[in-house]
Design a protein around this motif. Sequence first.
Motif, PDB file in Angstrom:
ATOM      1  N   ASN A   1       0.846  -1.191   0.000  1.00  0.00           N
ATOM      2  CA  ASN A   1       0.000   0.000   0.000  1.00  0.00           C
ATOM      3  C   ASN A   1       0.882   1.242   0.000  1.00  0.00           C
ATOM      4  OD1 ASN A   1      -1.809   2.056   0.545  1.00  0.00           O
ATOM      5  ND2 ASN A   1      -3.044   0.786   1.899  1.00  0.00           N
TER       6      ASN A   1
ATOM      7  N   ARG B   1       0.251   4.322  -0.659  1.00  0.00           N
ATOM      8  CA  ARG B   1      -0.302   5.529  -0.031  1.00  0.00           C
ATOM      9  C   ARG B   1      -0.073   5.504   1.477  1.00  0.00           C
ATOM     10  NH1 ARG B   1      -4.884   8.405  -1.835  1.00  0.00           N
ATOM     11  NH2 ARG B   1      -5.898   7.679   0.035  1.00  0.00           N
ATOM     12  N   THR B   2      -0.270   4.330   2.050  1.00  0.00           N
ATOM     13  CA  THR B   2      -0.027   4.212   3.484  1.00  0.00           C
ATOM     14  C   THR B   2       1.446   4.459   3.795  1.00  0.00           C
ATOM     15  OG1 THR B   2      -1.856   2.706   3.835  1.00  0.00           O
ATOM     16  CG2 THR B   2      -0.091   2.616   5.435  1.00  0.00           C
ATOM     17  N   ALA B   3       2.312   3.966   2.924  1.00  0.00           N
ATOM     18  CA  ALA B   3       3.742   4.165   3.144  1.00  0.00           C
ATOM     19  C   ALA B   3       4.074   5.650   3.176  1.00  0.00           C
ATOM     20  CB  ALA B   3       4.538   3.461   2.056  1.00  0.00           C
TER      21      ALA B   3
ATOM     22  N   TYR C   1       2.031   8.083   3.811  1.00  0.00           N
ATOM     23  CA  TYR C   1       1.348   8.643   4.964  1.00  0.00           C
ATOM     24  C   TYR C   1       2.169   8.426   6.232  1.00  0.00           C
ATOM     25  CZ  TYR C   1      -1.760   7.715   8.936  1.00  0.00           C
ATOM     26  OH  TYR C   1      -2.306   7.627  10.176  1.00  0.00           O
TER      27      TYR C   1
ATOM     28  N   PRO D   1     -10.300   7.139   4.021  1.00  0.00           N
ATOM     29  CA  PRO D   1     -11.015   7.421   2.787  1.00  0.00           C
ATOM     30  C   PRO D   1     -12.095   6.367   2.541  1.00  0.00           C
ATOM     31  CG  PRO D   1      -8.831   6.569   2.304  1.00  0.00           C
ATOM     32  CD  PRO D   1      -9.011   6.504   3.786  1.00  0.00           C
TER      33      PRO D   1
ATOM     34  N   LEU E   1      -9.224   0.994   4.074  1.00  0.00           N
ATOM     35  CA  LEU E   1      -7.833   0.602   4.316  1.00  0.00           C
ATOM     36  C   LEU E   1      -6.891   1.357   3.393  1.00  0.00           C
ATOM     37  CD1 LEU E   1      -8.361  -3.213   4.719  1.00  0.00           C
ATOM     38  CD2 LEU E   1      -7.822  -1.590   6.509  1.00  0.00           C
ATOM     39  N   GLY E   2      -7.457   2.259   2.604  1.00  0.00           N
ATOM     40  CA  GLY E   2      -6.673   2.920   1.563  1.00  0.00           C
ATOM     41  C   GLY E   2      -5.449   3.639   2.081  1.00  0.00           C
ATOM     42  N   MET E   3      -5.573   4.318   3.197  1.00  0.00           N
ATOM     43  CA  MET E   3      -4.420   5.054   3.684  1.00  0.00           C
ATOM     44  C   MET E   3      -4.414   5.011   5.204  1.00  0.00           C
ATOM     45  SD  MET E   3      -3.137   8.663   2.371  1.00  0.00           S
ATOM     46  CE  MET E   3      -4.032   9.821   3.308  1.00  0.00           C
TER      47      MET E   3
END
Lengths: 364, 321, 501
Positions: free
Chosen positions: A239, A241-243, A245, C333, C337-339
Amino acid sequence: MPDKRMHGGFHVVQRGELPQLKTWLYRLLAVLGALTTGGLFLLMLGFSPFSVYGTMLRGSLGSAGMQKETIKLMIPLCLTTLGVALAFKMRFWNIGGEGQISAGAIAASYFAYFHSDWPSWLLLTVMALAAILAGGLWGLIPAWFKTRFGTNETLFTLMLNYIVLYLITYLREGPWRNPEGGFAMTPRFPKQARLPEVMFPGVGNIHIGWIVMFVAVAAMFVYLRHTKQGYELTVVGENERTARYAGMPVGRIVMRTMFISAGLCGLVGMMQVSGPDRQLTDAVANGRGFEAVSVAWLSRLSPIGIMVVSFLFSVLEKGCSMMQTEFRIPASMSDILQSIILFFVLGSEFFIQYRIVRRKEARL
Amino acid sequence: MTFADQLIAFLYAAVLASVPLLYGTLGEILIEKSGNLNLGVEGMMYLGAITGFLASYLFGSPLIALAFSFLAGMAGAAIYAFITVTLKANQNVTGLTLTMFGTGVANFVGEVLKSTAPAGAVFMNEAVKAWLLPLNLGPLTQLPVVGKLLFNHSILTYLAIVTAVTLHLYLNHSSLGLNLRAVGENPAAADAMGVNVSRYKYIHILLGGGICGLGGAYISLVTALGNWQPDIVGGQGWIAMALVIFSSWSPLRAILGALVFGTLNVLHLYVPRDVVNIPGAFYSMLPFVVTALVLIFSSIRMKREHQQPAGCGVNYFREER
Amino acid sequence: MTDTPLAISLRGLTKTFGKVVANDHIDLDVRTGEILALLGENGSGKTTLMNMLSGTYQPDEGSIWIRGRRVNIRSPREAIDLGIGMIHQHFKLVDVFTARENILLGQKGRSAAPDEIVGRLQLSIDLNKKVYNMSVSEKQTVEIIKVISRGADILILDEPTAVLTPQEIDALFDLLRLMKQEGKAIVIITHKLEEVMAISDRVAVLHRGRNVGSVQTADADRFLLTEMMVGRQVGLSIQRAPMQAGNTILDIHQLKVLGPEGQPELQKVSFTLRAGEILGVAGVAGSGQRALCESIAGLQEIAGGSILLDGKRIDGLSPREIIKRGISMAFIPEDRLGMGLVGSMDIPDNLLLKTYRDQPGVLLRRKAAREEAQEMIDRLDIATPGLSTPVRKLSGGNVQKVLLGREINLSPRVLITAYPVRGLDIGASMTIYDMLNEQKQKGVGVLFIGEDLDVLLSLCDRIVVLSGGKVTAIVDSKFATKALLGMKMTGLATDKEDAYA
């Protein structure tokens, strides 16, 4: 309305999760199915599948000498796969193993040809480091463009393969051509530039690459599971985007991981030229960069799995060359068998991830 | 030879070299337009090459040979389509496997054929050869310069151009083409509008495979003149993959692209050493360098319409959440 | 009304995804010439149910009758042939196509139909515009033309107003009434009571995948519907913890943020956040909330203005640097689990996301994280089969608890949280509100991006209203009303007006 519509009918849905044991059972069944298909093909050609498969086993594992050849095939495949698998873990489609191997081979060969006066240990060390650096840098190019502009890495790494392959051709035909040979070939490596051989228990002397391979498998296992860098690249792969973030420097992680991935492939190039090949040839990678993609996929990116699958593929390859001498079946049978196995296992994933359900009807 | 003669010979050779590339490119464009990236072009070309060769040897009919090539390319594509479209497996791995499979099968059959042939060599039927040789269109062919360059090619060359133009019209000016592009860009959107995504993918992957197969036939029957050798396709399928990017998924630009790449392929044979002395390997490298650059520039700035179809590489499952 | 023929009958429809039962034996009828509102909280199964009518999903169990005939809708194509058209919440449009191409897609031959529809319904849209150049409302117009051009007489609209301005909503509702008069059956999916009251003839309520009943809108009152929607009598009394407001921690000044295509997402946004207060952000979805969160967290570049933490500029710093200075963001979002979390990793590994870097050396130690995870599971009552269960297998409420719990454990100075109760039931939501109040009392500055005005009014100390990327009001929630917020959300206020109620 046609009658059949009155019944619920079947449809495909995603499975929740299948137990580990069952997934491996499906994959095993797929391999058996593939071997059966290959057997039928052999039967069509007028051979007994059992005796052919038996010969393959004997030809690859039947004697210490054959085991040795099989392991020699396995070393580069296993190491290349470890390399590309690292990038895949990050969802970076590095199909440029071929080129990274070649880049490493060129860098190593440079020192072998022009610094043969160095002591062997120094020369070999420098060759290895140069190969890792060259392979790694070659892999950094697509990584940089990917992080900077989002350039498609699948196609880019593919192109880079050919650029460096032709670079070898140029060196072989031009500046590095062996002046004494009739053909456009590079000279043999001097003794100092050849990998030392080490006793492989129960098999005999094999170039030191086999130790490198085992160390690399163990190192990769630890790297992925127990290091901060391994954790980072897994998060980026799962993921992105999570990284970002979480404050991870995604670009740097991608570049670093690709450098290691490609550097490992580069090291394979060095070990091929200074191990079995003893000279720089166009065939230094010999399709291993592509084969590694399949092996990585088959082994689900697990280091132990990679070792197992690359061993089995090497058995197949070596076995097929035996098949050629004994039954006069062309050795390209190895490609065919490998691809049939892959087709079957690829197909079997469907049954692991999806299931077919039948609908129960209700009344008004 | 005068300079003009040499120039004509050079351009003529470039056209010859570009035809198999054009077939491979057109086939892959069609496949990618359906939202599937098929790395098996090389494999499908091998399948077409060996099957066309075998059929011409067995049946002695050019049309049957070409039909078999087309079907063989389709068969390879069918394996790929079944595994990726129906069984939803990874497209990259499946495509690479298809290349391995096609290469293996072609080399296998080729070797068996050679070892079983009476004289240790297989020759192609003369009738097939004659049929595939450059056409002589009488007065047209006699025209100075353009006669040789435009009206003196194998029928397969003209067929390739016709295919390119047809594909262009089909993709951009027909409702089926519109649906196909939608499937490749956004299968969920196409599906919601009632387009049968799987059917579109199957049909176009198969047709694309067939076109790649014809490229293979050209290699074994025209380029090699029916003289089978191992590894006969030799990476031309991969060059075609590069060309797909180079021509930014347009069949018309593919004609131009194939010509450019064909030119690069034969350039080293015609550039006098005393004028430009670049080693041959660099000429071979050039197409890939150019493609890599195109790839970079197109990712930096290019119209969205000129990019790879957005759905490429991802399998579609309607009930995905 | 009850005499009109049935357009749709659903009986026993059941749909599961893995182990999650999204629809549980749902029965539902829709008559021709009526507008049915399908009401329910997020995650109650409304979209799943309608997707079985549009041919997107196949039911595991149950049957569908269309105009009295039992049918088996196996694909969108078959749904279209049955006259069913659905406008999905996430538009299904091909970006590189023009509006016209999107409309003609899948149709046999070319026709002038799109122009005719645009004329008849007096829609303002350029049919030759590419979708990637369109605004959301334009895209929705294209979706509507698509459905109408296929001759649909059963229309399903999934949350159609989420991205629209009030004027656009009015226009849409007029259009729906017009189509109702033409005898079409219309289902509108929503979780907003006002819309139910404004447009529907009848309302059916889903709760946790079950149909909990339907009533004529004329007979319905808001409390009854709310009660049905949340499943039990609830005192909608969220506690507002007393405020001991401290100094300004976060100062947003004239913030400007541009979107990927260069369009402004935020313009001249200015407000301050004090220690020990909960500052709400209200606005129609898509008014710039995401850009606001991401620019504060350093995930999006700003095009103008400044962001100050304790008087020092933090814009331009890396996300890592901003986290270090004590800004925590729990941004959930649409795809949950997206961000913020990695679905395939377990709770301990997710807890490590922001702290692993502080560990010395190259190795990753998980022991402390496992202990922290166990402690969090006990304290926040997180339902999970085990420590090493991937978080994507947890329910929405538990995922939220993990995320918010982790952020709070970092002892932030500023906590940004967006839609933290989306998809949660009332009980789980209350837990989340309590957690936020607790932070507030510890002196943390909380920025709460919300969607439910009642919640915003009762939880927050002050509320910033965003409309079209601009701040239209900053109000003290003790004196504000929903009506006022609603008006400001629609952007009716002028720029200079700094309205206090």
